[in-house]
Design an enzyme around this catalytic site. Sequence first.
Site, short mmCIF file in Angstrom:
data_model
loop_
_atom_site.label_atom_id
_atom_site.label_comp_id
_atom_site.label_asym_id
_atom_site.label_seq_id
_atom_site.Cartn_x
_atom_site.Cartn_y
_atom_site.Cartn_z
N LYS A 1 -28.11 -51.08 -35.28
CA LYS A 1 -28.16 -50.75 -36.71
C LYS A 1 -29.47 -51.25 -37.33
CE LYS A 1 -23.14 -51.03 -37.02
NZ LYS A 1 -22.04 -51.98 -37.27
N PHE B 1 -13.29 -36.10 -32.43
CA PHE B 1 -12.16 -36.08 -33.37
C PHE B 1 -11.30 -37.33 -33.18
CE2 PHE B 1 -8.67 -33.35 -35.44
CZ PHE B 1 -9.31 -33.39 -36.68
N THR C 1 -11.37 -41.64 -34.67
CA THR C 1 -11.21 -42.29 -35.98
C THR C 1 -12.06 -41.62 -37.05
OG1 THR C 1 -10.85 -44.35 -34.80
CG2 THR C 1 -11.36 -44.54 -37.13
N ASP D 1 -24.45 -54.30 -31.15
CA ASP D 1 -24.11 -53.34 -32.20
C ASP D 1 -25.00 -53.57 -33.43
OD1 ASP D 1 -22.03 -51.41 -33.50
OD2 ASP D 1 -22.07 -53.14 -34.85
N LYS E 1 -24.54 -44.59 -34.05
CA LYS E 1 -25.69 -45.53 -34.13
C LYS E 1 -26.38 -45.72 -32.79
CE LYS E 1 -21.85 -48.42 -34.00
NZ LYS E 1 -20.75 -48.77 -34.84
N1 NAP Z 1 -14.88 -46.32 -36.12
C1 NAP Z 1 -15.72 -46.74 -37.07
O1 NAP Z 1 -15.32 -47.43 -38.02
C2 NAP Z 1 -17.17 -46.36 -37.02
C3 NAP Z 1 -18.02 -46.78 -38.06
C4 NAP Z 1 -19.37 -46.38 -38.06
C5 NAP Z 1 -19.85 -45.60 -37.02
N2 NAP Z 1 -18.99 -45.25 -35.99
C6 NAP Z 1 -19.55 -44.41 -34.92
O2 NAP Z 1 -18.91 -43.13 -34.99
C7 NAP Z 1 -18.76 -42.57 -33.69
C8 NAP Z 1 -17.29 -42.25 -33.44
O3 NAP Z 1 -16.53 -43.43 -33.55
P1 NAP Z 1 -14.94 -43.39 -33.50
O4 NAP Z 1 -14.48 -44.77 -33.82
O5 NAP Z 1 -14.43 -42.25 -34.30
O6 NAP Z 1 -14.70 -43.11 -31.93
P2 NAP Z 1 -13.36 -42.60 -31.21
O7 NAP Z 1 -12.19 -42.86 -32.08
O8 NAP Z 1 -13.41 -43.18 -29.84
O9 NAP Z 1 -13.56 -41.03 -31.12
C9 NAP Z 1 -14.55 -40.45 -30.34
C10 NAP Z 1 -14.29 -38.98 -30.26
O10 NAP Z 1 -15.40 -38.39 -29.60
C11 NAP Z 1 -14.94 -37.47 -28.63
N3 NAP Z 1 -15.91 -37.40 -27.54
C12 NAP Z 1 -16.40 -38.41 -26.80
N4 NAP Z 1 -17.29 -37.94 -25.90
C13 NAP Z 1 -17.34 -36.61 -26.10
C14 NAP Z 1 -18.06 -35.55 -25.48
N5 NAP Z 1 -18.88 -35.78 -24.47
N6 NAP Z 1 -17.86 -34.30 -25.93
C15 NAP Z 1 -17.02 -34.05 -26.95
N7 NAP Z 1 -16.32 -35.02 -27.58
C16 NAP Z 1 -16.48 -36.27 -27.16
C17 NAP Z 1 -13.60 -38.00 -28.17
O11 NAP Z 1 -12.85 -36.90 -27.66
P3 NAP Z 1 -11.40 -37.06 -26.99
O12 NAP Z 1 -10.50 -37.36 -28.13
O13 NAP Z 1 -11.12 -35.76 -26.36
O14 NAP Z 1 -11.53 -38.20 -26.02
C18 NAP Z 1 -13.05 -38.57 -29.47
O15 NAP Z 1 -12.36 -37.57 -30.19
C19 NAP Z 1 -19.32 -43.61 -32.71
O16 NAP Z 1 -20.63 -43.26 -32.39
C20 NAP Z 1 -19.27 -44.92 -33.51
O17 NAP Z 1 -20.24 -45.83 -33.12
C21 NAP Z 1 -17.68 -45.59 -35.99
#
Ligand code: NAP
Length: 328
Positions: free
Chosen positions: A204, A11, A13, A200, A104
Amino acid sequence: MATIKAAILGFGTVGQGIYHILNEKREELKNKLGIELEVAKILVTDTSRERVPGTAHLMTTSMDEVLAEPGMQVVFEAIVNEEPAFTYLKRAVEHKCHVITANKVMFAKRGLELQDLAKVNGVFVGFEATTAGGVPVIKTMKNILLVNDVSRIQGVLNGTSNYILTKMRSQGWSFETALKEAQNLGYAEADPYNDISGQDAFKKLMILSALAFGEQPDWADVDVVGIDSISAEQVKEACEKGLRYRHVAEVEKLADGKVVAKVGPQLVDKEHPLYPVDDVNNAVALDTNYIGTLTLIGPGAGMYPTASVMVEDYAEIIGKRAGFVVTI
Ligand SMILES: NC(=O)c1ccc[n+]([C@@H]2O[C@H](COP(=O)([O-])OP(=O)(O)OC[C@H]3O[C@@H](n4cnc5c(N)ncnc54)[C@H](OP(=O)(O)O)[C@@H]3O)[C@@H](O)[C@H]2O)c1
């Protein structure tokens, strides 16, 4: 109205983006799809922080609890790294849940395995968000592949690298200045290694290779080079010759059937499909036998572009009405 239940794993971004879009588009999705989607569980590592007001009661740290929820049928995954993400999605698929992922790193390595498992269990895997964020490259490629062969894919797959190269050219900044600005604007992580090293983009590219060719090259054979060795002077010289540096991830099927890939900076001229792709945008150019070269350009990351394509994956799955048990 029929209702099905969903979970969001992670939960941050992207996970919050999914939640907001599902709420904002609730009525519209209900009317268009004829099914109401209820977010019933949100998996995080720490439930003490309520990231979005009104969601505290949905949060859990236990995947057992997610899967024990009666009527759970869709799992959105937006956590980081291969594990425990893969294990969670494997369990979800075995529980007959459709899964939709943005991860990814996990999908580049375990995507084919997860899709095979999903086939056996009669559920779908949505992975549009893993590659090029809001650019609908996966669904476009799936459609194209019904009729065309794709022989080569060239992509600008990392927005941070592209932003840095763009600013080095347009503002004359050094690599370090452009990176700092990318970090100030939230484009680059505090640790930008994965972005600027090419890792990265490589992940992809491997996802696109698996989709286009049904296989990936041996990862050890792929030359992966980042943008950190390019100087402002080199960028200026290229510019004077009418050329631009792009960080290009490229995979090709050779005439002998071998799949080869490389990731690194390339000089491209005005005729090249990736020449106009500036700032944080991503792009994918597909060489096909009937259409010719098709280029898709758009936002490669961010809360809403990424979450939006995940909700589109959900809508597509619902459209197929695959194996859903609806409660009225
Ligand atoms: N951000 C982007 O624009 C974007 C674009 C394309 C793909 N992605 C991909 O989408 C995924 C998430 O990205 P994000 O930017 O949203 O990351 P983020 O903001 O760091 O959020 C990650 C979330 O995952 C939770 N988490 C991590 N390890 C966990 C576990 N073992 N069990 C349960 N929850 C866990 C964290 O929980 P806590 O809050 O409790 O720490 C946090 O809420 C990644 O794989 C990323 O590569 C991101």
